[in-house]
Scaffold this active site. Structure first.
Site, PDB file in Angstrom:
ATOM      1  N   GLU A  58       0.884  -1.178   0.000  1.00  0.00           N
ATOM      2  CA  GLU A  58       0.000   0.000   0.000  1.00  0.00           C
ATOM      3  C   GLU A  58       0.910   1.213   0.000  1.00  0.00           C
ATOM      4  OE1 GLU A  58      -3.330   0.392   2.837  1.00  0.00           O
ATOM      5  OE2 GLU A  58      -3.148   2.566   2.559  1.00  0.00           O
ATOM      6  N   HIS A 108       1.871   4.738  -2.138  1.00  0.00           N
ATOM      7  CA  HIS A 108       1.215   5.625  -3.089  1.00  0.00           C
ATOM      8  C   HIS A 108       2.156   6.614  -3.757  1.00  0.00           C
ATOM      9  CE1 HIS A 108      -2.329   3.974  -1.216  1.00  0.00           C
ATOM     10  NE2 HIS A 108      -1.980   4.476  -0.045  1.00  0.00           N
ATOM     11  N   HIS A 145      -9.064   0.338  -0.930  1.00  0.00           N
ATOM     12  CA  HIS A 145      -8.374   1.365  -0.143  1.00  0.00           C
ATOM     13  C   HIS A 145      -9.376   2.400   0.369  1.00  0.00           C
ATOM     14  CE1 HIS A 145      -5.891   4.988   0.525  1.00  0.00           C
ATOM     15  NE2 HIS A 145      -4.948   4.126   0.842  1.00  0.00           N
ATOM     16  N   ASP A 160       2.253   2.303   3.835  1.00  0.00           N
ATOM     17  CA  ASP A 160       1.367   3.433   3.543  1.00  0.00           C
ATOM     18  C   ASP A 160       2.180   4.704   3.271  1.00  0.00           C
ATOM     19  OD1 ASP A 160      -1.088   4.461   2.865  1.00  0.00           O
ATOM     20  OD2 ASP A 160      -1.963   4.287   4.862  1.00  0.00           O
TER      21      ASP A 160
HETATM   22  C1  GRE Z   1      -3.853   7.095   2.289  1.00  0.00           C
HETATM   23  O1  GRE Z   1      -4.238   7.187   1.114  1.00  0.00           O
HETATM   24  O2  GRE Z   1      -3.340   6.077   2.688  1.00  0.00           O
HETATM   25  C2  GRE Z   1      -3.996   8.275   3.182  1.00  0.00           C
HETATM   26  C3  GRE Z   1      -4.585   9.420   2.673  1.00  0.00           C
HETATM   27  C4  GRE Z   1      -4.706  10.532   3.497  1.00  0.00           C
HETATM   28  C5  GRE Z   1      -4.262  10.486   4.808  1.00  0.00           C
HETATM   29  C6  GRE Z   1      -3.690   9.345   5.307  1.00  0.00           C
HETATM   30  C7  GRE Z   1      -3.557   8.240   4.503  1.00  0.00           C
HETATM   31  O3  GRE Z   1      -5.019   9.448   1.408  1.00  0.00           O
HETATM   32  O4  GRE Z   1      -3.004   7.115   4.985  1.00  0.00           O
HETATM   33 ZN    ZN Z   2      -3.048   4.286   1.751  1.00  0.00          ZN
END
Ligand code: GRE
Ligand code: ZN
Length: 355
Positions: free
Chosen positions: A8, A10, A164, A287
Site C-alpha cells: 500500500e 502511493h 483502499h 502506507d
Molecule cells: C492514504 O491514502 O493512505 C492516506 C490518505 C490521506 C491520509 C492518510 C492516509 O489518502 O493514509
Molecule cells: Zn493508503
C-alpha cells in the site's frame, strides 16, 4: 528483515496530488507533496535503508473515484496507469504496479484491468473506496449488481483487488459533524472501508466468485477485532443475520480477504489479526508517503512474532499472492545486471573504436 515487499504505497501525478492536500497541515504539505511526486529518489533510498526490496505502487486517494464524470474517470485511470507503467519499466526489480480503475463505468473498469494485467504487467488493482457518479446522489458501493460482471472479470484474471479507504460523502458524514478530526485515517477511513468490505461479504459475491481475493489495509480496518461479534451477536434469538450470502461472514473474511499492516504498526493489533485471519493472509505494507517507512519497518523488523511469521508477512505471502516468485524478482534483478553489463560492453567497444 531484508527483502520485504510492501503494497500500500502511493504516488501522485501533478493532476492528482491536490487530492491529498487536505490530509496534511499547511506546514507539512510541502513535504507530503514532494514525497508523493517522487518515485526514484527519496523513495528508493528509504527502501534501501529499511530492507524493502519491492513496492507495489498505486495512485493517491480518492483521485479517480471522486470524478463524477464517467469519461474523466476513464481518462484519468488510463493516464495514471500508463504513467505508472513507465515508472515500473525503469526499475522492475524494485517497483510493480497496481491499477487505478474507473469503477463509475464497470465495463470500462474491467477492460482497463485487463489491459493493465495483460499488456502492462500490473499485479492487481487498488481502488479508493466507493465511486461518485453524476446523476446518482449516493455513493456507489461495489456489491451492487451492476458490478458483478466486473468481479467476474477480476476473478478470471486472477489478480487481487485492494479496497483502499476514502472519506464518506458529506451527506453520509453527519456523525462527524463538529468532530472533523475523526475524518481520514483517525477513524472515518476505517469505518467507511470496513462497512464496504462487509457489504461485499454479505451480498453473496464470494459464493458466486469464490476465487476473488480482496485486500484491506490498516490491519483489516478493525474487522479482525470485530469479526466474532458480527457473526455471533444475540445468539439466543431464533433469526440470525439475514443477508443473501450462504456462509458466515468470518468464512469469507478468512477465505477471500488479505489484510496489510499499512499505517497500523502495533503488535497487539497484529497478533489479534494473526489469531483471526492467520499469518498466511497478512502482508507487510507501510502506507508511504502518508506514514514513514522507518516507522513501519523498525516496528515490523522487531515485532514479537516468530521469524517464520515475519518472513511470511514481510515477503513470502506477497510473493505467492502476486506471483512475484523468487524467479521473477531475481530475473528482474538479473536483467538489470545484464543491462549494466551490456552498457559496459558498449562503452568498451566505443572506447576501443576510438583508440
Ligand atoms: C492514504 O491514502 O493512505 C492516506 C490518505 C490521506 C491520509 C492518510 C492516509 O489518502 O493514509
Ligand atoms: Zn493508503
Amino acid at each position: 528483515m531484508q527483502g520485504k515487499i510492501a503494497l500500500e504505497e502511493h504516488f501522485a501525478m501533478e493532476g492528482t496530488v491536490h487530492d491529498s492536500a487536505g490530509f496534511a497541515p499547511a506546514e507539512d504539505w510541502v513535504e507530503l507533496k514532494a514525497r508523493l511526486l517522487d518515485i526514484h529518489d527519496r523513495r528508493l533510498a528509504e527502501m534501501d535503508a529499511h530492507g524493502i526490496e519491492m513496492m507495489l505502487l498505486s495512485l493517491n486517494a480518492p483521485a479517480v473515484q471522486a470524478l463524477s464524470d464517467r469519461n474523466r474517470a476513464v481518462d484519468l485511470s488510463r493516464r495514471a496507469n500508463d504513467f505508472l507503467a513507465e515508472q515500473v519499466a525503469r526499475r522492475p526489480d524494485r517497483f510493480q504496479g497496481l491499477a487505478a480503475l474507473p469503477m463509475q463505468d464497470p465495463d470500462a473498469a474491467a477492460r482497463e484491468l485487463d489491459r493493465c494485467a495483460s499488456a502492462l504487467g500490473f499485479r492487481g488493482a487498488l481502488v479508493n473506496g466507493f465511486s461518485e457518479l453524476a446523476g446518482t446522489d449516493h455513493a456507489l458501493y461495489y456489491d451492487r449488481k451492476e458490478f458483478w460482471p466486473f468481479w467476474s472479470e477480476v476473478e478470471r484474471l486472477g489478480v487481487p483487488f485492494y479496497l483502499h479507504p476514502r472519506n464518506p460523502l458529506a451527506k453520509d458524514a453527519a456523525i462527524y459533524e463538529g468532530h472533523r478530526w475523526l475524518l481520514g485515517p483517525t477513524w472515518a477511513f476505517g469505518q467507511e472501508t470496513a462497512v464496504h468490505a462487509l457489504r461485499l461479504m454479505g451480498c453473496g459475491l464470494f459464493d458466486a466468485h469464490p476465487r476473488l481475493q480482496i485486500i484491506l489495509g490498516h490491519m483489516g480496518e478493525g474487522l479482525p477485532y470485530s469479526m466474532w461479534r458480527v457473526d455471533n451477536h444475540n445468539k439466543w434469538m431464533r433469526t440470525q443475520n439475514a443477508y443473501p450470502a450462504r456462509r458466515k461472514i468470518a468464512d469469507y473474511f478468512r477465505e477471500n480477504f488479505y489484510i496489510t499492516t499499512s499505517g497500523n504498526f502495533r503488535t497487539q493489533a497484529l497478533i489479534d489479526a494473526m489469531l483471526e485471519i492467520g499469518a498466511d493472509r497478512i502482508l507487510f505494507s507501510t502506507d508511504w508517503p502518508f506514514e514513514n517507512i522507518d516507522h513501519a519497518a523498525d516496528w515490523f523488523d522487531t515485532a514479537a512474532i516468530s521469524e517464520g511469521d515475519r518472513l511470511k508477512i514481510g515477503r513470502d505471502n506477497a510473493r505467492a499472492l502476486f506471483g512475484l516468485g523468487d524467479a521473477s524478482i531475481q530475473s528482474a534483478a538479473e536483467q538489470k545486471t545484464s543491462s549494466v553489463a551490456m552498457e559496459e560492453t558498449r562503452e568498451l567497444l566505443v572506447r576501443n573504436r576510438r583508440a
